[in-house]
Design an enzyme around this catalytic site. Sequence first.
Site, mmCIF file in Angstrom:
data_model
loop_
_atom_site.group_PDB
_atom_site.id
_atom_site.type_symbol
_atom_site.label_atom_id
_atom_site.label_comp_id
_atom_site.label_asym_id
_atom_site.label_seq_id
_atom_site.Cartn_x
_atom_site.Cartn_y
_atom_site.Cartn_z
ATOM 1 C CG ASP A 82 -1.985 0.979 1.080
ATOM 2 O OD1 ASP A 82 -1.866 2.055 0.515
ATOM 3 O OD2 ASP A 82 -2.846 0.864 1.939
ATOM 4 C CG ASP A 93 -4.232 5.634 -0.223
ATOM 5 O OD1 ASP A 93 -3.481 4.673 -0.225
ATOM 6 O OD2 ASP A 93 -5.028 5.841 0.663
ATOM 7 C CG HIS A 154 -9.278 7.186 3.267
ATOM 8 N ND1 HIS A 154 -8.488 8.190 2.820
ATOM 9 C CD2 HIS A 154 -8.860 6.133 2.954
ATOM 10 C CE1 HIS A 154 -7.438 7.343 2.111
ATOM 11 N NE2 HIS A 154 -7.555 6.087 2.518
ATOM 12 C CG HIS A 162 -7.226 8.292 6.773
ATOM 13 N ND1 HIS A 162 -8.101 7.057 6.602
ATOM 14 C CD2 HIS A 162 -5.996 7.803 6.021
ATOM 15 C CE1 HIS A 162 -7.462 6.264 6.178
ATOM 16 N NE2 HIS A 162 -6.001 6.728 5.963
ATOM 17 C CD GLU A 187 -7.758 1.907 2.006
ATOM 18 O OE1 GLU A 187 -7.008 0.997 2.410
ATOM 19 O OE2 GLU A 187 -7.984 3.043 2.419
ATOM 20 C CD GLU A 272 -6.063 2.607 -0.538
ATOM 21 O OE1 GLU A 272 -5.120 2.001 -0.209
ATOM 22 O OE2 GLU A 272 -6.564 3.606 -0.110
HETATM 23 MN MN MN Z 1 -3.591 3.047 1.082
HETATM 24 MN MN MN Z 2 -6.376 4.698 1.936
#
Ligand code: MN
Ligand code: MN
Length: 287
Positions: A82, A93, A154, A162, A187, A272
């Site tokens: 990630d 992200d 998010h 976030h 995600e 994600e």
């Molecule tokens: Mn992530």
């Molecule tokens: Mn994330």
Amino acid sequence: MDLKKYQEAGKIAKEAREYGANLIKEGASYYEVANKVEKYILDAGAKPAFPVNISVNNIAAHYTPVKNDGKYFRKGDVVKLDLGTHIDGYIADTALTVEVAQSSWESLIEASREALKAAIKHLRPGVKVSEIGRVIEEEITIRGYRPIRNLTGHSLERYSLHHGLNIPNYDDGSAAMLTPGMAFAIEPFATNGKGHVREGQGGNIYIFRHYDSLKSPYAEMFARFRTLPFAARWCEDMEDFENILRKGVRRGILYHYPILQERKKYVVSQTEHTVVMTADGIIVTTE
Ligand code: MN
Ligand code: MN
């Protein structure tokens, strides 16, 4: 909103994800992979929005390696990579799951991947986040797994990872909506476990909790990392950094992220992407 910067961050994040996925080989060290991926991001002209997370098997999120942690990929490991990039605070992200030298967990990996695909297909201006959650849960449960209910996607804001709005991995009944002008990460996490992660020791990721009237060495540290999460690894050039981090946590200046994990015998997958919703449609920046 600066769409161009979101897209540039997304393009680099996608490339870094693919580059990183190819480094995850039996015998490779977590430390080396994380450092290489972060170097790739910097060389491409972006900055890491947070430390590269390498979360293996029952660990769902929030582990980043430290020097000499002795962690190497082993055959059969289910690895969540990630990573985040940002250009001038505009964040991408993204994550994927790979299994090392084996494919025993292909259907679990597919569950999170297909859930994300279905969620993205379902996006439209004004869609409720609970509706996205329902689609994710359906794709995962139809394959015999559970979504992790206490991990969510998010919303994203400039320099804020976030930001307020959560996108659940099940129908949580929320009336909150996704609307044009928003950027967010979706995600899905899938597991053969309970669908609930608990906190564990030692993630090696930190963030500043407050930053008013900081003194040395925290002022210098804040100047570097600002409001985004950072790794213990990134402080290696500071003398006695381990102590500084420990003390920072004790004094309430820093927050130390715990790792998030299912019980030991279970396995977790994650996929994600980052999405920008405009009046003209959906842009998946990390695809
Ligand atoms: Mn992530
Ligand atoms: Mn994330």
